[in-house]
Write a protein that holds these residues in place. Structure first.
Motif, short mmCIF file in Angstrom:
data_model
loop_
_atom_site.label_atom_id
_atom_site.label_comp_id
_atom_site.label_asym_id
_atom_site.label_seq_id
_atom_site.Cartn_x
_atom_site.Cartn_y
_atom_site.Cartn_z
N ALA A 25 0.85 -1.21 0.00
CA ALA A 25 0.00 0.00 0.00
C ALA A 25 0.88 1.25 0.00
O ALA A 25 0.60 2.22 -0.72
CB ALA A 25 -0.93 -0.01 1.23
N CYS A 63 -6.07 7.27 0.62
CA CYS A 63 -5.01 6.25 0.60
C CYS A 63 -4.01 6.49 1.73
O CYS A 63 -3.57 5.55 2.39
CB CYS A 63 -4.27 6.26 -0.74
SG CYS A 63 -5.27 5.68 -2.11
N THR A 113 -3.32 3.86 4.72
CA THR A 113 -1.99 3.26 4.80
C THR A 113 -1.40 3.46 6.20
O THR A 113 -0.88 2.51 6.82
CB THR A 113 -1.06 3.88 3.74
OG1 THR A 113 -1.65 3.67 2.46
CG2 THR A 113 0.32 3.23 3.76
N VAL A 122 -6.24 0.74 -1.24
CA VAL A 122 -5.15 1.67 -1.59
C VAL A 122 -4.56 1.32 -2.95
O VAL A 122 -4.34 2.20 -3.79
CB VAL A 122 -4.06 1.69 -0.50
CG1 VAL A 122 -2.87 2.54 -0.94
CG2 VAL A 122 -4.63 2.23 0.81
N THR A 165 -7.17 2.04 -5.74
CA THR A 165 -7.40 3.48 -5.87
C THR A 165 -6.17 4.17 -6.45
O THR A 165 -6.29 5.09 -7.25
CB THR A 165 -7.76 4.08 -4.49
OG1 THR A 165 -8.84 3.33 -3.96
CG2 THR A 165 -8.16 5.54 -4.61
N TYR A 197 0.87 4.11 -2.69
CA TYR A 197 0.59 5.50 -2.29
C TYR A 197 1.73 6.42 -2.73
O TYR A 197 1.50 7.51 -3.24
CB TYR A 197 0.36 5.57 -0.77
CG TYR A 197 0.31 6.98 -0.25
CD1 TYR A 197 -0.66 7.86 -0.70
CD2 TYR A 197 1.25 7.45 0.66
CE1 TYR A 197 -0.69 9.18 -0.27
CE2 TYR A 197 1.23 8.75 1.11
CZ TYR A 197 0.26 9.61 0.65
OH TYR A 197 0.23 10.91 1.08
#
Lengths: 389, 249
Positions: free
Chosen positions: A255, A303, A307, A331, A334, A259
């Motif tokens: 994630a 996100c 996270t 996450v 997205t 991100y």
């Protein structure tokens, strides 16, 4: 449940230091070269380790700065926003090696190996999947048998990330009859340089410069018995070792990678939209672009929150696998949406190798797949929340 | 030898600043703040003096709000031994800063005061010189090399048209130029150590100096955007334009 709070001062300073480091030592042109040549930047990685970042998963008694998952995740985010290669090297060391050794190795193995993690001098690849084994991890066919003071390993592993550059493959092997599934699995540390190990890097769309995603074959590979994770006590204990926190934290690591990449994409699109002038004004003034950027920012914030919520849960040693799966699912999926919309902001330049956006697009597509695919995360969520089958 | 390093919290050099809508100043909301780059060079030089066994203690100081503690903590992570925040709530001009620093020097009695030649926000380039005047000590500005031996600093200065090397007796004020050194990155172990170092806060009003502003900012605006250039066909046309339109020859 952890409440959202301001980052601790040491993390603010660490982020500042990393951003300075990235600004000076990791310029975009270098990263583009690493990507094109599928090159892992050993020298830059060594300079990164000199900052001491890999000690974040090592307790002080083993030469580290104390276990700090939130800061570890922040380092992944900062690195991934510029270089997936450096972020991957950091994960192979701090997370794959550091967190697993800390969690499931013997005391002697911790004493031997954790100080090396703290110095950034030890990297693990995961050797879990096989050509016929993906999500059904308990069906692995690679075997290890005892031979005096040694273990003899035969079989093959697939998708071993970084096996070209790591020190050990953290390999899940069968140490008894196959029908017993979960009951006779063990974990073994196998140096990729051992006799009988054949490494074949796979060609992939993205993730260049991360040490390769490799097929690894073991033909009568001999390692000392003390390479068994947990030593004697680790025999047939592979399953309980692998389902501990290691794989849950890995979801948050992925994630954080997603991100970080999405954050970089939004930053690039944000700047590009203001610089690019069409029909006499910057495209940032057109509502369609403004809305795309605003949506991307809002999704990015979601996100970020998820996270770090996950990192915080891991830091507090709270077992919450359903939530970890939700975070990995949301996450990464997205982040793909974010990066693809940012690519649209750049128009044809978003598809050109001259801009970083093209790399973000190739790299982000791997995130919903690796470390447990989105479909598997959905199964986990439904199962863990006891939805009747 | 005790070294005092005054530092300043400024807008990070990567940030594209914009004036506030009412033109009363620069928009600082949600803007990344950092140590002024010249001040970072000063901290680095002090740390190198300590590593060379010349400096015994490094004190980082800033004049600002509580938010400036972040920059002091960074200086501690880079190697300063302790930090002092002289707390103010309003903007203080270079003379006010120099007065407050001179009061601190009276207390601390440093032999070397090393600071950035200017801050990248106001670009005033005044504090070091004013401080030396108030203390009545030597000054060596725009240093690109610093050597210290037996109470004497040998300083190479970057001046218009070249380099000048001077010697000054300590105590002295040295201001740093860009080429003096390349600052290190704060490493994680040093960031963790910095947590435990002393950071004391002094209320500026307790120092008994007048640091009130003497200047009024009327307006902050972007520089006018440059008009597009023109291409000329020949040297003759260029000379003619320079002579008749630009009237520079």
């Amino acid at each position: 449940m952890p409440l959202i709070q301001r980052e601790p001062e040491h993390l603010i300073l660490l982020r500042n230091s990393l951003r300075q480091f990235i600004e000076k030592e990791v310029p975009r042109e270098k990263v583009n070269d690493w990507d094109r040549n599928d090159h892992f930047p050993q020298e830059t990685y060594a300079k990164l380790c000199a900052l001491g970042v890999t000690s974040l998963t090592v307790p002080e008694e083993y030469g580290g700065s104390g276990l700090d998952i939130v800061s570890t995740i922040a380092v992944i985010e900062e690195l991934a926003s510029r270089s997936l290669g450096l972020a991957s090297g950091f994960i192979y060391c701090s997370c794959y090696a550091g967190l697993n050794i800390l969690d499931v190795a013997s005391e002697q193995q911790k004493k031997d190996l954790l100080p090396k993690v703290a110095e950034g001098k030890l990297m693990f690849s995961y050797g879990i999947s096989e050509p016929d084994v993906g999500a059904d991890v308990a069906s692995v066919k690679t075997t290890a048998v005892k031979d005096g003071d040694s273990l003899i390993i035969n079989g093959s592993k697939r998708w071993c990330s970084g096996a070209k550059i790591t020190d050990y493959i953290y390999t899940l092997v069968r140490t008894g009859p196959a029908e017993e599934r979960y009951k006779n699995l063990s974990l073994v540390l196998i140096p990729p340089t051992s006799n009988g190990v054949i490494i074949e890097p796979q060609q992939t769309l993205g993730q260049k410069g991360t040490g390769g995603t490799c097929d690894v074959t073991f033909n009568d590979v001999k390692v000392p018995l003390n390479h068994l994770v947990g030593e004697e006590d680790g025999w047939n204990k592979g399953w309980e070792k692998i389902v501990r926190t290691g794989l849950d934290v890995e979801k948050i690591e992925v994630a954080a990678l997603a991100y970080g990449i999405a954050k970089a994409a939004v930053e690039d699109a944000w700047v590009y939209a203001q610089d690019r002038v069409q029909f006499g004004k910057s495209i940032a003034t057109y509502q369609s672009i403004r809305h795309m950027l605003a949506d991307a920012k809002a999704k990015l914030e979601a996100c970020r929150l998820m996270t770090y919520e996950g990192a915080s849960i891991a830091d507090q040693q709270i077992a919450d696998p359903a939530r970890m799966s939700m975070i990995k699912l949301f996450v990464t999926e997205t982040a793909v949406e974010i990066v693809l919309s940012c690519q649209k902001v750049l128009g044809a330049y978003g598809y050109s190798r001259d801009f970083c956006m093209e790399r973000y697009v190739r790299d982000i597509l791997a995130m919903p797949i690796l470390g447990g695919s989105s479909a598997i995360q959905k199964n986990n969520i439904a199962n863990r929340l006891n939805l009747p089958k | 030898m005790k070294v005092l390093v005054p530092i300043k919290r400024v807008v990070d050099y990567n940030v594209k600043v914009r004036p506030l809508n009412d033109e009363s100043g620069v928009d600082l909301s949600n803007v990344k703040m950092s140590i002024n780059p010249f001040c970072e060079i000063a901290v680095e030089e002090a740390v190198r003096l300590k590593e060379a066994g010349i400096a015994s203690e490094i004190i980082a100081v800033t004049i600002g709000t509580q938010a400036s503690q972040e920059q002091l903590r960074t200086a501690l992570a880079l190697g300063a031994d302790r930090a002092v925040l002289i707390e103010v709530t309003e903007n203080v001009e270079p003379l006010g800063i120099a007065k407050l620093l001179s009061k601190l020097c009276d207390q601390e009695k440093p032999e070397l005061i090393i600071l950035g030649k200017q801050a990248i926000d106001g670009d005033n380039n005044q504090t070091g010189q004013m401080l030396a005047a108030l203390l009545g000590c030597s000054q060596a500005t725009f240093a690109s090399e610093l050597k210290i031996n037996d109470g004497v600093a040998t300083v190479t200065r970057e001046i218009d048209g070249g380099l000048q090397t001077i010697t000054v007796n300590l105590p002295a004020v040295v201001t740093t130029d860009l080429r003096l050194n390349e600052p290190r990155y704060a490493s994680l172990p040093n960031i963790m150590k910095a947590k435990k170092k002393e950071l004391s806060v002094i209320d500026a009003s307790s120092l008994g100096v007048d640091y009130a502003s003497r200047l009024t900012t009327i307006k902050v605006e972007l520089p006018p955007s440059r008009a597009a250039g023109v291409k000329v066909e020949s040297v003759a046309e260029l000379v003619s334009k320079l002579k008749n339109e630009a009237k520079v020859i």
